[in-house]
Design a protein around this motif. Structure first.
Motif, PDB file in Angstrom:
ATOM      1  N   GLU A 177       9.247  -1.038   5.018  1.00  0.00           N
ATOM      2  CA  GLU A 177       8.225  -2.028   4.670  1.00  0.00           C
ATOM      3  C   GLU A 177       8.360  -2.453   3.213  1.00  0.00           C
ATOM      4  O   GLU A 177       8.343  -3.649   2.880  1.00  0.00           O
ATOM      5  CB  GLU A 177       6.831  -1.453   4.917  1.00  0.00           C
ATOM      6  N   LEU A 178       8.517  -1.459   2.330  1.00  0.00           N
ATOM      7  CA  LEU A 178       8.661  -1.746   0.907  1.00  0.00           C
ATOM      8  C   LEU A 178       9.906  -2.583   0.637  1.00  0.00           C
ATOM      9  O   LEU A 178       9.858  -3.588  -0.085  1.00  0.00           O
ATOM     10  CB  LEU A 178       8.720  -0.437   0.116  1.00  0.00           C
ATOM     11  N   ARG A 179      11.023  -2.205   1.216  1.00  0.00           N
ATOM     12  CA  ARG A 179      12.279  -2.911   0.960  1.00  0.00           C
ATOM     13  C   ARG A 179      12.253  -4.337   1.526  1.00  0.00           C
ATOM     14  O   ARG A 179      12.833  -5.245   0.937  1.00  0.00           O
ATOM     15  CB  ARG A 179      13.450  -2.116   1.529  1.00  0.00           C
ATOM     16  N   THR A 180      11.572  -4.508   2.649  1.00  0.00           N
ATOM     17  CA  THR A 180      11.431  -5.857   3.216  1.00  0.00           C
ATOM     18  C   THR A 180      10.623  -6.743   2.272  1.00  0.00           C
ATOM     19  O   THR A 180      10.961  -7.916   2.045  1.00  0.00           O
ATOM     20  CB  THR A 180      10.765  -5.795   4.594  1.00  0.00           C
ATOM     21  N   LEU A 181       9.552  -6.192   1.698  1.00  0.00           N
ATOM     22  CA  LEU A 181       8.733  -6.955   0.759  1.00  0.00           C
ATOM     23  C   LEU A 181       9.499  -7.279  -0.519  1.00  0.00           C
ATOM     24  O   LEU A 181       9.356  -8.364  -1.084  1.00  0.00           O
ATOM     25  CB  LEU A 181       7.457  -6.179   0.432  1.00  0.00           C
ATOM     26  N   VAL A 182      10.299  -6.340  -0.981  1.00  0.00           N
ATOM     27  CA  VAL A 182      11.117  -6.585  -2.177  1.00  0.00           C
ATOM     28  C   VAL A 182      12.083  -7.735  -1.920  1.00  0.00           C
ATOM     29  O   VAL A 182      12.249  -8.634  -2.750  1.00  0.00           O
ATOM     30  CB  VAL A 182      11.880  -5.306  -2.585  1.00  0.00           C
ATOM     31  N   ASP A 211       0.863  -1.185   0.000  1.00  0.00           N
ATOM     32  CA  ASP A 211       0.000   0.000   0.000  1.00  0.00           C
ATOM     33  C   ASP A 211       0.900   1.237   0.000  1.00  0.00           C
ATOM     34  O   ASP A 211       1.607   1.490   0.975  1.00  0.00           O
ATOM     35  CB  ASP A 211      -0.889  -0.019   1.242  1.00  0.00           C
ATOM     36  N   PRO A 212       0.892   2.043  -1.087  1.00  0.00           N
ATOM     37  CA  PRO A 212       1.812   3.182  -1.154  1.00  0.00           C
ATOM     38  C   PRO A 212       1.389   4.393  -0.335  1.00  0.00           C
ATOM     39  O   PRO A 212       2.130   5.386  -0.285  1.00  0.00           O
ATOM     40  CB  PRO A 212       1.835   3.517  -2.649  1.00  0.00           C
ATOM     41  N   HIS A 213       0.222   4.354   0.304  1.00  0.00           N
ATOM     42  CA  HIS A 213      -0.191   5.487   1.142  1.00  0.00           C
ATOM     43  C   HIS A 213       0.849   5.718   2.239  1.00  0.00           C
ATOM     44  O   HIS A 213       1.251   4.783   2.937  1.00  0.00           O
ATOM     45  CB  HIS A 213      -1.555   5.225   1.788  1.00  0.00           C
ATOM     46  N   GLY A 214       1.289   6.953   2.366  1.00  0.00           N
ATOM     47  CA  GLY A 214       2.244   7.299   3.410  1.00  0.00           C
ATOM     48  C   GLY A 214       3.698   7.140   3.021  1.00  0.00           C
ATOM     49  O   GLY A 214       4.595   7.489   3.803  1.00  0.00           O
ATOM     50  N   LEU A 215       3.961   6.632   1.821  1.00  0.00           N
ATOM     51  CA  LEU A 215       5.346   6.516   1.369  1.00  0.00           C
ATOM     52  C   LEU A 215       5.848   7.900   0.987  1.00  0.00           C
ATOM     53  O   LEU A 215       5.263   8.560   0.131  1.00  0.00           O
ATOM     54  CB  LEU A 215       5.439   5.571   0.171  1.00  0.00           C
TER      55      LEU A 215
END
Length: 246
Positions: free
Chosen positions: A89-94, A70-74
């Motif tokens: 969060e994004l990098r962990t998912l990547v 969810d890109p909200h708040g990035l």
């Protein structure tokens, strides 16, 4: 001209020149393929989000495990340290993913800023490791008007830049406001059939390459370098990274 023998390759360091062999391409993993989906709009009724959710349902049917970011708040890239919770969060998912789906609306003939910001927060390298290298990628877009391929073409360029294995098929949904019902589910249409094709292909390519990606992207030039040298080369200052990374 006389045909050169291996000994005539005087420009190479033979200790680091490996001959490709089929036995290095065996599959071993038994867990479900791990697919991360990114979408490029913050609207409450976001067609790129609807399309990503539809893709996730198909991927799960094909046996994959999915997560949607969810890109909200990035925050905007470089507007805050990369310790920001949404960036982490994004990098962990990547790092978790073995394949990805990028789904963007087309705005002014290009991918959206929301989509590009997510990709820009993914580092080309972390130390001597490239987080996206060897992962599979499927690209999709939604358009408000007639069918276009500007956004998917841009994302293909970025996928190559991130050293990802971008699958041949892709999806472009024209006049997206006509293609989803009130609940955000995609209607039956040739556009939907293409999404099915793309997700099926992504799972196949992920199964084919995920156990082999390290070997497939193992390169002679990088084997010549130590991990420390590689880290120094790929972790260039941000001011010159865009012009120097390959």
């Amino acid at each position: 001209m006389t045909k050169n023998s291996a000994g005539d390759l005087h420009n190479v360091v033979h200790d680091h020149l490996h001959i490709p062999t089929a036995d290095k391409l065996a599959a071993t993993a038994s867990h479900k393929p791990r697919i991360l989906l990114l979408y490029g709009s913050l609207r409450a009724r976001s067609y790129s989000r609807f399309l990503a959710m539809e893709a996730a349902l198909l991927l799960e049917h094909f046996g994959a495990e999915t997560k949607i970011f969810d890109p909200h708040g990035l925050p905007l890239p470089d507007d805050t340290p990369d310790t920001h919770p949404k960036v982490q969060e994004l990098r962990t998912l990547v790092a978790w993913s073995e394949g990805q789906v990028w789904c963007s609306p087309e705005r002014h003939g290009a991918m959206s800023g929301v989509m590009k910001s997510q990709i820009d927060w993914i580092p080309l390298s972390t130390g001597a490791i490239r987080p996206t290298q060897g992962k599979t990628l499927a690209v999709m877009q939604v358009s408000g008007g007639s069918q276009s391929f500007n956004a998917v073409n841009q994302m293909r360029v970025l996928g190559r830049w991130m050293r990802m294995i971008t699958i041949p098929n892709q999806s472009s949904v024209a006049k997206a406001f006509n293609e989803f019902d009130e609940d955000g589910r995609m209607k039956r249409s040739p556009y939907y059939d293409r999404v099915v094709d793309v997700m099926e292909e992504l799972v196949k390519f992920t199964l084919l390459t995920r156990d082999r990606s390290t070997y497939l992207v193992d390169r002679y030039s990088e084997r010549k370098e130590s991990a420390q040298e590689l880290s120094l080369r790929v972790n260039l200052p941000s001011a010159v990274e865009d012009d120097s990374a390959t």
